[in-house]
Design a protein around this motif. Structure first.
Motif, PDB file in Angstrom:
ATOM      1  N   GLY A 107       0.661  -1.363  -0.027  1.00 52.53           N
ATOM      2  CA  GLY A 107      -0.044  -0.011  -0.044  1.00 52.53           C
ATOM      3  C   GLY A 107       0.993   1.233   0.130  1.00 52.53           C
ATOM      4  N   GLY A 108       2.187   1.252  -0.393  1.00 49.08           N
ATOM      5  CA  GLY A 108       3.041   2.381  -0.298  1.00 49.08           C
ATOM      6  C   GLY A 108       2.648   3.422  -1.193  1.00 49.08           C
ATOM      7  N   SER A 109       2.010   3.415  -2.311  1.00 47.89           N
ATOM      8  CA  SER A 109       1.514   4.603  -3.085  1.00 47.89           C
ATOM      9  C   SER A 109       0.263   5.103  -2.564  1.00 47.89           C
ATOM     10  CB  SER A 109       1.252   3.897  -4.704  1.00 47.89           C
ATOM     11  OG  SER A 109       0.400   2.976  -4.492  1.00 47.89           O
ATOM     12  N   THR A 110      -0.477   4.394  -1.787  1.00 46.36           N
ATOM     13  CA  THR A 110      -1.663   5.018  -1.407  1.00 46.36           C
ATOM     14  C   THR A 110      -1.204   5.769  -0.128  1.00 46.36           C
ATOM     15  OG1 THR A 110      -3.241   2.975  -1.916  1.00 46.36           O
ATOM     16  CG2 THR A 110      -4.060   4.428  -0.381  1.00 46.36           C
ATOM     17  N   TYR A 111      -0.425   5.228   0.918  1.00 45.93           N
ATOM     18  CA  TYR A 111       0.147   5.910   1.851  1.00 45.93           C
ATOM     19  C   TYR A 111       0.761   7.252   1.592  1.00 45.93           C
ATOM     20  CZ  TYR A 111       0.087   1.422   4.219  1.00 45.93           C
ATOM     21  OH  TYR A 111      -0.399   0.286   4.810  1.00 45.93           O
ATOM     22  N   LEU A 112       1.468   7.208   0.313  1.00 42.44           N
ATOM     23  CA  LEU A 112       1.921   8.508  -0.179  1.00 42.44           C
ATOM     24  C   LEU A 112       1.126   9.630  -0.417  1.00 42.44           C
ATOM     25  CD1 LEU A 112       4.941   7.154  -2.234  1.00 42.44           C
ATOM     26  CD2 LEU A 112       5.325   8.331  -0.112  1.00 42.44           C
ATOM     27  N   ALA A 113      -0.002   9.011  -1.463  1.00 42.66           N
ATOM     28  CA  ALA A 113      -1.209   9.807  -1.715  1.00 42.66           C
ATOM     29  C   ALA A 113      -1.971  10.406  -0.458  1.00 42.66           C
ATOM     30  CB  ALA A 113      -2.109   9.177  -2.535  1.00 42.66           C
ATOM     31  N   LEU A 114      -2.303   9.645   0.503  1.00 39.35           N
ATOM     32  CA  LEU A 114      -2.724  10.211   1.680  1.00 39.35           C
ATOM     33  C   LEU A 114      -2.089  11.392   2.287  1.00 39.35           C
ATOM     34  CD1 LEU A 114      -4.342   6.835   3.300  1.00 39.35           C
ATOM     35  CD2 LEU A 114      -5.465   8.893   2.299  1.00 39.35           C
ATOM     36  N   LEU A 115      -0.611  10.961   2.320  1.00 44.40           N
ATOM     37  CA  LEU A 115       0.169  12.155   2.919  1.00 44.40           C
ATOM     38  C   LEU A 115       0.288  13.300   2.411  1.00 44.40           C
ATOM     39  CD1 LEU A 115       3.170   9.555   4.122  1.00 44.40           C
ATOM     40  CD2 LEU A 115       1.348  10.947   5.584  1.00 44.40           C
ATOM     41  N   LEU A 116       0.176  13.261   0.891  1.00 46.31           N
ATOM     42  CA  LEU A 116       0.019  14.400   0.130  1.00 46.31           C
ATOM     43  C   LEU A 116      -1.172  15.167  -0.046  1.00 46.31           C
ATOM     44  CD1 LEU A 116       2.041  13.208  -2.938  1.00 46.31           C
ATOM     45  CD2 LEU A 116       2.672  14.919  -1.371  1.00 46.31           C
ATOM     46  N   ILE A 117      -2.193  14.496   0.103  1.00 47.45           N
ATOM     47  CA  ILE A 117      -3.577  15.388   0.274  1.00 47.45           C
ATOM     48  C   ILE A 117      -3.607  15.703   1.832  1.00 47.45           C
ATOM     49  CG2 ILE A 117      -5.899  14.859   0.686  1.00 47.45           C
ATOM     50  CD1 ILE A 117      -5.645  12.405  -1.455  1.00 47.45           C
ATOM     51  N   TRP A 118      -2.910  15.277   2.717  1.00 53.53           N
ATOM     52  CA  TRP A 118      -2.967  15.874   3.970  1.00 53.53           C
ATOM     53  C   TRP A 118      -1.990  16.912   4.186  1.00 53.53           C
ATOM     54  CZ3 TRP A 118      -6.716  12.418   3.936  1.00 53.53           C
ATOM     55  CH2 TRP A 118      -7.683  12.466   4.698  1.00 53.53           C
ATOM     56  N   GLU A 119      -1.230  17.196   3.256  1.00 51.73           N
ATOM     57  CA  GLU A 119      -0.184  18.384   3.309  1.00 51.73           C
ATOM     58  C   GLU A 119       0.965  18.046   4.247  1.00 51.73           C
ATOM     59  OE1 GLU A 119      -1.911  21.870   3.030  1.00 51.73           O
ATOM     60  OE2 GLU A 119      -2.720  21.676   1.045  1.00 51.73           O
ATOM     61  N   ILE A 120       1.291  16.799   4.566  1.00 45.89           N
ATOM     62  CA  ILE A 120       2.354  16.486   5.588  1.00 45.89           C
ATOM     63  C   ILE A 120       3.637  16.888   4.714  1.00 45.89           C
ATOM     64  CG2 ILE A 120       3.650  14.551   6.639  1.00 45.89           C
ATOM     65  CD1 ILE A 120       0.703  14.992   7.687  1.00 45.89           C
ATOM     66  N   PRO A 121       4.704  17.483   5.574  1.00 48.36           N
ATOM     67  CA  PRO A 121       5.843  17.790   4.900  1.00 48.36           C
ATOM     68  C   PRO A 121       6.511  16.948   3.921  1.00 48.36           C
ATOM     69  CG  PRO A 121       5.775  18.283   6.951  1.00 48.36           C
ATOM     70  CD  PRO A 121       4.583  17.615   6.996  1.00 48.36           C
ATOM     71  N   TYR A 122       6.852  17.489   2.682  1.00 48.51           N
ATOM     72  CA  TYR A 122       7.256  16.632   1.943  1.00 48.51           C
ATOM     73  C   TYR A 122       8.685  15.534   2.008  1.00 48.51           C
ATOM     74  CZ  TYR A 122       9.348  15.654  -2.878  1.00 48.51           C
ATOM     75  OH  TYR A 122       9.823  14.778  -3.986  1.00 48.51           O
ATOM     76  N   TYR A 123       9.536  16.248   2.825  1.00 44.97           N
ATOM     77  CA  TYR A 123      10.756  15.348   3.156  1.00 44.97           C
ATOM     78  C   TYR A 123      10.503  14.354   4.162  1.00 44.97           C
ATOM     79  CZ  TYR A 123      10.556  18.308   7.549  1.00 44.97           C
ATOM     80  OH  TYR A 123       9.963  18.812   8.683  1.00 44.97           O
ATOM     81  N   ILE A 124       9.385  14.211   4.668  1.00 48.59           N
ATOM     82  CA  ILE A 124       9.054  12.948   5.680  1.00 48.59           C
ATOM     83  C   ILE A 124       8.257  12.076   4.993  1.00 48.59           C
ATOM     84  CG2 ILE A 124       9.833  14.033   7.819  1.00 48.59           C
ATOM     85  CD1 ILE A 124       6.748  14.366   8.459  1.00 48.59           C
ATOM     86  N   LEU A 125       7.671  12.157   3.968  1.00 48.66           N
ATOM     87  CA  LEU A 125       7.090  11.133   3.262  1.00 48.66           C
ATOM     88  C   LEU A 125       7.563   9.890   3.159  1.00 48.66           C
ATOM     89  CD1 LEU A 125       5.102  13.635   2.441  1.00 48.66           C
ATOM     90  CD2 LEU A 125       4.509  12.784   0.432  1.00 48.66           C
ATOM     91  N   PRO A 126       8.628   9.979   2.385  1.00 44.85           N
ATOM     92  CA  PRO A 126       9.386   8.401   2.150  1.00 44.85           C
ATOM     93  C   PRO A 126       9.537   7.763   3.646  1.00 44.85           C
ATOM     94  CG  PRO A 126      10.577  10.242   1.312  1.00 44.85           C
ATOM     95  CD  PRO A 126       9.596  10.933   2.130  1.00 44.85           C
ATOM     96  N   VAL A 127       9.968   8.345   4.713  1.00 45.79           N
ATOM     97  CA  VAL A 127      10.197   7.572   5.885  1.00 45.79           C
ATOM     98  C   VAL A 127       8.640   7.216   6.440  1.00 45.79           C
ATOM     99  CG1 VAL A 127      10.759   8.008   8.377  1.00 45.79           C
ATOM    100  CG2 VAL A 127      12.046   8.975   6.469  1.00 45.79           C
ATOM    101  N   ILE A 128       7.646   7.712   6.457  1.00 46.71           N
ATOM    102  CA  ILE A 128       6.394   7.362   6.854  1.00 46.71           C
ATOM    103  C   ILE A 128       5.924   6.226   6.013  1.00 46.71           C
ATOM    104  CG2 ILE A 128       4.268   7.824   7.266  1.00 46.71           C
ATOM    105  CD1 ILE A 128       5.119  10.867   8.053  1.00 46.71           C
TER     106      ILE A 128
END
Length: 140
Positions: A22-43
Motif C-alpha cells: 500500500g505504499g503508493s496509497t500512503y504517499l497519496a494520503l500524506l500528500l493530500i493531508w499536506e504532510i511535509p514532503y521530506y518525511i513522506l518516504p520515511v512514513i
C-alpha cells in the motif's frame, strides 16, 4: 487529522488482504493531508515494511518461499531501490509521477488480480494531485 491514521489502517487491511503493502496509497494520503514532503518516504516506507513483513511471514510459514526464485529479484531490487532513494526530485514532479504510476499501473481487465475497488480508491485519492499537472503549464 484523526482520520489519517484510520485511512492508513484501512489501507493496510485492504492491501494486505491481497498481498500488497500500500505504499503508493500512503504517499497519496500524506500528500493530500499536506504532510511535509521530506518525511513522506520515511512514513510510507515504515508503514509498507510493517504490512509487507506480516504478509512475508505468512507466506514463509505456509512453505511458499523459493530462494532460488527470490535471489535474482533481491540482487536487482536492493541496489536499484538504494539508487532510487538517493535521487532528489521536486515535489511537483514527484506528485505527477505518483499520479501516473498509481492510476495507470492498474489496468482494467478481467485477468487483473487487483480488485476494482482498489482502482477506484486509487483514482479517488489521486484526483487532488491533478493540480500539480496543471501547474506545469508554460505561461503564454
Amino acid at each position: 487529522m484523526i482520520i489519517l491514521p484510520i485511512l492508513f489502517f484501512v489501507t493496510a487491511i485492504l492491501y494486505s488482504s491481497v498481498g500488497f503493502g500500500g505504499g503508493s496509497t500512503y504517499l497519496a494520503l500524506l500528500l493530500i493531508w499536506e504532510i511535509p514532503y521530506y518525511i513522506l518516504p520515511v512514513i510510507a516506507l515504515g508503514c509498507n515494511i510493517i504490512v509487507v513483513s506480516g504478509n512475508s511471514f505468512n507466506y514463509i510459514k505456509a512453505g511458499n518461499l523459493n530462494l532460488k526464485l527470490l535471489t535474482p529479484y533481491l540482487i536487482g531490487s536492493v541496489p536499484m531501490a538504494f539508487i532510487g532513494g538517493t535521487l532528489e526530485i521536486e515535489k511537483n514532479i514527484f506528485e505527477i509521477l505518483l499520479f501516473f504510476v498509481t492510476v495507470f499501473v492498474s489496468p482494467i481487465n478481467e485477468d487483473n488480480p487487483l480488485p476494482r475497488p482498489f482502482l477506484f480508491l486509487k483514482i479517488l485519492l489521486m484526483l487532488p494531485l491533478q493540480n500539480s499537472i496543471l501547474e506545469l503549464r508554460t505561461p503564454l
